[in-house]
Scaffold this motif. Structure first.
Motif, PDB file in Angstrom:
ATOM      1  N   ASN A 279      65.099  29.473  90.107  1.00 43.79           N
ATOM      2  CA  ASN A 279      65.304  30.591  91.027  1.00 43.79           C
ATOM      3  C   ASN A 279      66.690  31.186  90.774  1.00 43.79           C
ATOM      4  OD1 ASN A 279      66.049  32.098  93.516  1.00 43.79           O
ATOM      5  ND2 ASN A 279      64.120  31.295  94.289  1.00 43.79           N
ATOM      6  N   SER A 282      68.820  30.718  94.185  1.00 43.25           N
ATOM      7  CA  SER A 282      68.920  29.419  94.843  1.00 43.25           C
ATOM      8  C   SER A 282      68.913  28.332  93.779  1.00 43.25           C
ATOM      9  CB  SER A 282      67.752  29.208  95.815  1.00 43.25           C
ATOM     10  OG  SER A 282      67.791  27.908  96.368  1.00 43.25           O
ATOM     11  N   ASN A 284      68.653  25.244  93.756  1.00 39.55           N
ATOM     12  CA  ASN A 284      67.848  24.036  93.913  1.00 39.55           C
ATOM     13  C   ASN A 284      66.347  24.258  93.778  1.00 39.55           C
ATOM     14  OD1 ASN A 284      70.072  22.236  94.492  1.00 39.55           O
ATOM     15  ND2 ASN A 284      70.237  23.275  96.465  1.00 39.55           N
ATOM     16  N   LEU A 285      65.900  25.500  93.611  1.00 36.35           N
ATOM     17  CA  LEU A 285      64.473  25.775  93.536  1.00 36.35           C
ATOM     18  C   LEU A 285      64.037  26.035  92.105  1.00 36.35           C
ATOM     19  CD1 LEU A 285      63.852  28.073  96.655  1.00 36.35           C
ATOM     20  CD2 LEU A 285      63.476  25.610  96.437  1.00 36.35           C
ATOM     21  N   LEU A 297      56.280  23.902  93.149  1.00 37.36           N
ATOM     22  CA  LEU A 297      57.622  24.269  93.607  1.00 37.36           C
ATOM     23  C   LEU A 297      58.413  22.987  93.812  1.00 37.36           C
ATOM     24  CD1 LEU A 297      59.676  26.383  94.717  1.00 37.36           C
ATOM     25  CD2 LEU A 297      58.619  26.038  96.968  1.00 37.36           C
ATOM     26  N   TRP A 298      59.597  22.932  93.191  1.00 36.56           N
ATOM     27  CA  TRP A 298      60.430  21.723  93.228  1.00 36.56           C
ATOM     28  C   TRP A 298      61.780  22.010  93.868  1.00 36.56           C
ATOM     29  CZ3 TRP A 298      58.135  17.298  91.441  1.00 36.56           C
ATOM     30  CH2 TRP A 298      57.011  17.442  90.614  1.00 36.56           C
ATOM     31  N   ASP A 299      62.281  21.002  94.611  1.00 34.63           N
ATOM     32  CA  ASP A 299      63.664  20.995  95.085  1.00 34.63           C
ATOM     33  C   ASP A 299      64.410  20.013  94.195  1.00 34.63           C
ATOM     34  OD1 ASP A 299      66.118  20.576  96.348  1.00 34.63           O
ATOM     35  OD2 ASP A 299      65.275  20.710  98.360  1.00 34.63           O
ATOM     36  N   LYS A 306      56.841  17.043  94.764  1.00 35.74           N
ATOM     37  CA  LYS A 306      56.951  18.503  94.749  1.00 35.74           C
ATOM     38  C   LYS A 306      56.952  19.037  96.170  1.00 35.74           C
ATOM     39  CE  LYS A 306      53.299  18.402  92.242  1.00 35.74           C
ATOM     40  NZ  LYS A 306      52.128  18.672  91.368  1.00 35.74           N
ATOM     41  N   LEU A 307      57.651  20.144  96.382  1.00 33.77           N
ATOM     42  CA  LEU A 307      57.684  20.769  97.703  1.00 33.77           C
ATOM     43  C   LEU A 307      56.321  21.340  98.079  1.00 33.77           C
ATOM     44  CD1 LEU A 307      61.033  22.794  97.836  1.00 33.77           C
ATOM     45  CD2 LEU A 307      60.440  20.776  99.177  1.00 33.77           C
ATOM     46  N   TRP A 322      60.392  34.267  88.893  1.00 29.88           N
ATOM     47  CA  TRP A 322      60.887  34.684  90.200  1.00 29.88           C
ATOM     48  C   TRP A 322      61.251  36.170  90.170  1.00 29.88           C
ATOM     49  CZ3 TRP A 322      60.806  31.457  94.350  1.00 29.88           C
ATOM     50  CH2 TRP A 322      60.761  30.087  94.116  1.00 29.88           C
ATOM     51  N   GLU A 328      62.508  34.824  97.694  1.00 33.90           N
ATOM     52  CA  GLU A 328      61.295  34.151  98.155  1.00 33.90           C
ATOM     53  C   GLU A 328      60.038  34.570  97.405  1.00 33.90           C
ATOM     54  OE1 GLU A 328      61.562  38.009 100.424  1.00 33.90           O
ATOM     55  OE2 GLU A 328      62.952  36.467  99.695  1.00 33.90           O
TER      56      GLU A 328
END
Length: 417
Positions: A279, A282, A284-285, A297-299, A306-307, A322, A328
């Motif tokens: 991302n 962000s 962390n995404l 989707l990963w943090d 996985k998120l 993205w 988002e």
């Protein structure tokens, strides 16, 4: 392998779906431009410039394309000029015409797509990407194990006769072809590549090179046990990058580690992983797209699980990106000929089973269903939010923008099958 009868049935279904989609273009899009290229392009990327033409109500954009020709024909790295109207189209143009079987000129009355530069390329262009700090510099991957670097301002608009490929730099280090290619947005000239030899290579194209026809990598990284399909630098951490491959692994790396083991390794999917994307807003995404038909989707702070898993595509995922302007929003394309736009803010929304069957999951914002062949690549326009360009195996290039009401009024998924 499909039988001839099954292939004919599938072709008939695709044609009928396309006709229905075309009738509904005026209600789904604020912009929809279709252009037939001479040859298919496996790659597409908008260049980060836009020139508004005062008094004409239009703007000029440019994009990078390639060719995938037959064996006997010359291949090219190409620059295309895209002229698009900026003023609102007359509502009459949105009306469907029974005579022409399409929305009469909707969205592209003033539009024009023209190839303005061709550079001889050795074999088809698997992928082409520009350097963020100097968009005149393009890196390409093809059937050769080498990576090519071109400064298109140093090449004529029309290629030299004879078809000889003369890159400004030829980067060595791989033993097989591939698709993974990523420029470092924080360090000018740092180029990352991943190929079918399961190897990652990093070069500094800004450094002085005694032999420009054989530039060795600054570092190589071994970790994957099968072909590396995609690579990407982090936007926020200059030394961090990630890779995915046919071994179903997501690997996170640090280029200061000197080619040692990855910092993290995760079995991210149940089939080959074809693509990934950090991302840009962000740190962390991260997204991964797989042959298992899902997008994860990963943090990065917690890779134990996985998120979220995004499901809607009916075939393997081939690309994820993205939005450059909305943290988002992301898009994905698949071998199912669909390009989906997603909104991760909707993940927590509750949707009934009946509604899900009709409209898809709540996080699915839009489906572009206008391609009748597999989508090879797509790209968000960095200077014109919500505009996407996509190319398919049947030579067709689309430039499109979904109806503004879809993302401003919280509408559910808009698609007609």
């Amino acid at each position: 392998m499909l039988t001839q009868e099954e292939e004919e049935l599938e072709e008939k279904i695709v044609t009928e779906n396309y006709k229905v989609w075309k009738k509904n273009v005026p209600f789904l899009y604020d912009r929809m431009i279709a252009h037939a290229l001479e040859w298919p392009s496996l790659t597409i990327q908008w260049l980060p410039d836009k020139i508004s033409q005062q008094g004409k109500g239009q703007s000029e954009h440019r994009m990078v394309l390639g060719t995938h020709t037959s064996e006997s024909e010359q291949n090219y790295l190409m620059i295309a000029k895209v002229v698009m109207p900026e003023d609102d189209e007359d509502m009459e143009n949105r009306k469907y015409s029974e005579e022409t079987d399409e929305a009469g000129g909707y969205g592209h009355n003033k539009a024009k797509i023209e190839i303005v530069q061709k550079i001889n390329h050795e074999g088809e262009v698997n992928r082409a990407r520009y350097m963020p700090q100097n968009p005149c510099v393009l890196a390409t991957k093809g059937p050769s194990s080498d990576v090519f670097v071109f400064d298109y301002t140093k090449h004529p608009s029309m290629p030299a006769s004879g078809g000889q490929c003369r890159p400004d730099l030829r980067l060595t280090g791989h033993e097989a072809e591939g698709y993974g290619l990523s420029w470092n947005s924080n360090k000018a000239g740092r180029l990352l590549s991943g190929s079918n030899d399961a190897r990652l290579c990093i070069w500094d194209v800004e450094a002085t090179h005694a032999d420009k026809s054989a530039v060795r990598p600054l570092a190589t990284f071994q970790g994957h046990t099968a072909a590396v399909q995609d690579v990407s630098w982090s936007f926020q951490k200059p030394n961090s990058f990630a890779s995915v491959g046919d071994d179903m692994k997501l690997m996170l790396w640090d280029d200061l580690s000197g080619g040692q083991k990855p910092v993290h390794t995760v079995k991210a999917h149940d089939a080959e992983i074809n693509c990934l994307a950090f991302n840009p807003k962000s740190e962390n995404l991260l997204l991964t797209g797989s042959a298992d038909k899902t997008i994860a989707l990963w943090d990065l702070r917690n890779l134990s699980t996985k998120l979220f898993s995004f499901t809607s595509h009916q075939d393997e995922i081939t690309q994820v990106q993205w939005s450059p302007s909305r943290m988002e929003i992301f898009a994905s394309c698949s071998q199912d000929r669909r390009l989906c736009v997603w909104d991760i803010r909707r993940i927590e929304e509750i949707q009934g089973k009946d509604s899900y069957a009709d409209d898809g999951p709540p996080e699915l914002l839009f489906i572009h269903a206008g391609h009748t062949s597999r989508i090879s690549d797509f790209c968000w326009d960095a200077v014109d939010p919500w505009v996407i360009a996509s190319v398919a195996e049947d030579n067709i290039l689309h430039v499109w923008e979904m109806d503004e009401k879809i993302y401003t009024e919280g509408n559910e998924i808009m698609m007609v099958e």
